[in-house]
Enzyme design. Structure first.
Site, PDB file in Angstrom:
ATOM      1  N   GLY A 296      58.875 192.744  33.457  1.00  0.00           N
ATOM      2  CA  GLY A 296      58.232 193.777  32.655  1.00  0.00           C
ATOM      3  C   GLY A 296      59.004 194.076  31.389  1.00  0.00           C
TER       4      GLY A 296
ATOM      5  N   ASP B 115      59.397 190.433  40.746  1.00  0.00           N
ATOM      6  CA  ASP B 115      58.212 190.877  40.012  1.00  0.00           C
ATOM      7  C   ASP B 115      56.994 190.173  40.598  1.00  0.00           C
ATOM      8  OD1 ASP B 115      56.242 191.476  37.819  1.00  0.00           O
ATOM      9  OD2 ASP B 115      58.060 192.179  36.814  1.00  0.00           O
TER      10      ASP B 115
ATOM     11  N   SER C 173      56.716 198.964  38.388  1.00  0.00           N
ATOM     12  CA  SER C 173      55.542 199.848  38.392  1.00  0.00           C
ATOM     13  C   SER C 173      54.797 199.642  37.091  1.00  0.00           C
ATOM     14  CB  SER C 173      55.920 201.330  38.499  1.00  0.00           C
ATOM     15  OG  SER C 173      54.744 202.143  38.415  1.00  0.00           O
TER      16      SER C 173
ATOM     17  N   ALA D 170      63.615 204.314  38.262  1.00  0.00           N
ATOM     18  CA  ALA D 170      62.979 204.601  36.974  1.00  0.00           C
ATOM     19  C   ALA D 170      61.785 205.515  37.211  1.00  0.00           C
ATOM     20  CB  ALA D 170      62.543 203.312  36.304  1.00  0.00           C
TER      21      ALA D 170
ATOM     22  N   TYR E 242      49.926 207.500  39.127  1.00  0.00           N
ATOM     23  CA  TYR E 242      51.232 207.195  38.534  1.00  0.00           C
ATOM     24  C   TYR E 242      52.158 208.405  38.618  1.00  0.00           C
ATOM     25  CZ  TYR E 242      54.630 205.680  34.983  1.00  0.00           C
ATOM     26  OH  TYR E 242      55.779 205.323  34.309  1.00  0.00           O
TER      27      TYR E 242
ATOM     28  N   TYR F 186      67.600 210.121  50.577  1.00  0.00           N
ATOM     29  CA  TYR F 186      68.664 209.146  50.827  1.00  0.00           C
ATOM     30  C   TYR F 186      70.000 209.630  50.271  1.00  0.00           C
ATOM     31  CZ  TYR F 186      66.005 205.485  53.085  1.00  0.00           C
ATOM     32  OH  TYR F 186      65.281 204.762  54.008  1.00  0.00           O
TER      33      TYR F 186
END
Length: 331
Positions: free
Chosen positions: A12, A33, A82, A121, A152, A166
């Protein structure tokens, strides 16, 4: 001896820039990817390198945990995968949700297994259509869970929750970057975002399409500044367990950007107006005091310089017959 770094979304826009930088710095890079919005051509220059390994793989696929051993000893994970343009994430909403939730979970499990650091990200879209301006990291946003951008926005917000758990439960070295609009010539010219739209249209002599009246504002960060910020986040222990805005604080209206692109390209294109898409934010600008304090980071390339660099490359591509006419929102 270089590190072994895994990058999801390696083909990307951000992923390929980061891959190039890490290889240049002498590190080994594992790229993942599925090429749904990333382009194979973005990583082709790296394929001959023995320090680059590519897996064509959806990071949310259930077989990913079975491949952990194939990745080897990973010390850093940049989870960048994404779709980021409304054009792409609205076309594949379920895939977008999966990569930011299930995909994030799989990468967190890999980080836990390896004792690796992980940068997620996230996005300025987590702030929705903000009622607080500019946006600090502490602002919880004004979001809509029932709309075309929610797949999104909300999946990124849930990805942040996975990261929190986490960090809180296992002490994993998690860093969350809320990335504001980023651009360069590396953006696909059919990407549908405002910079790629305007430059491609201006160079083709086509009408420059502004959605709404053009008064909505954005801030634009050149990709070199963004990548430097992400690497500093990964490097600094002070960023562990932190959400940090990465973006440029210079704010422009969409109409100002259209007029600047016209001037810099020398285009005779007319500016035309189309209806504003649903849930399009009215304003967007980051507070970056945390990035300055914890990372010593702030952008160095202003919009005019960044646009000039981008226009130069787009112009060369279109001369070679690689241009295409995009259509989407002024994200």
């Amino acid at each position: 001896m270089g590190k072994t770094v895994l990058i999801t979304g390696a083909a990307g826009f951000l992923g390929s820039h980061l891959t190039k930088e890490l290889l240049k710095q002498g590190h080994r890079v594992i790229g993942i990817d599925n090429l749904s919005s990333g382009k194979k051509s973005n990583i082709e220059p790296f394929l001959p390198s023995p320090e680059f390994t590519f897996f064509r793989l959806d990071v949310s696929d259930r077989q990913v945990p079975e491949l952990y051993a194939s990745f080897g000893e990973v010390s850093e994970i940049y989870h960048l995968a994404s779709p980021a343009s409304p054009k792409f994430y609205q076309a594949k909403p379920m895939d977008t949700i999966a990569v930011n939730t299930t995909g994030t979970y799989y990468m967190l499990e890999l980080a836990l297994l390896n004792g690796a650091k992980l940068l997620f990200a996230s996005t300025s879209e987590a702030y929705g259509d903000p009622t607080v301006h500019p946006q600090p990291e502490e602002y919880c946003g004004n979001v809509n869970t029932w709309g075309p951008r929610a797949c999104y926005d909300e999946s990124k917000r849930l990805g942040e929750v996975y990261c929190y758990e986490y960090y809180n439960r296992y002490g994993t070295a998690i860093k969350v970057a809320r990335i504001f609009n980023t651009y360069s010539a590396g953006l696909r010219n059919d990407d549908g975002r405002v910079i790629s739209n305007f430059i491609t249209q201006a160079l083709a002599g086509e009408p420059i399409t502004v959605y709404g009246d053009g008064s909505q504002t954005r801030s634009f960060c050149y990709v070199d500044d963004n990548i430097r910020g992400l690497q500093l986040m990964m490097e600094r222990d002070e960023a562990n367990g932190q959400i940090i805005n990465i973006g440029n604080t210079a704010e422009y209206s969409i109409l100002q950007v259209a007029e600047l692109v016209k001037r810099l390209t020398g285009s005779d294109s007319v500016i035309t107006y189309l209806p504003l898409p649903s849930d399009d934010p009215k304003v967007r600008r980051p507070v970056i005091q945390k990035a300055k304090r914890l990372l010593g980071w702030e952008p160095q390339i202003d919009l005019e310089e960044g646009l000039s660099r981008t226009i130069s490359v787009y112009r060369e591509r279109m001369t070679l017959g690689e241009g295409s006419y995009p259509s989407a929102t002024n994200m």
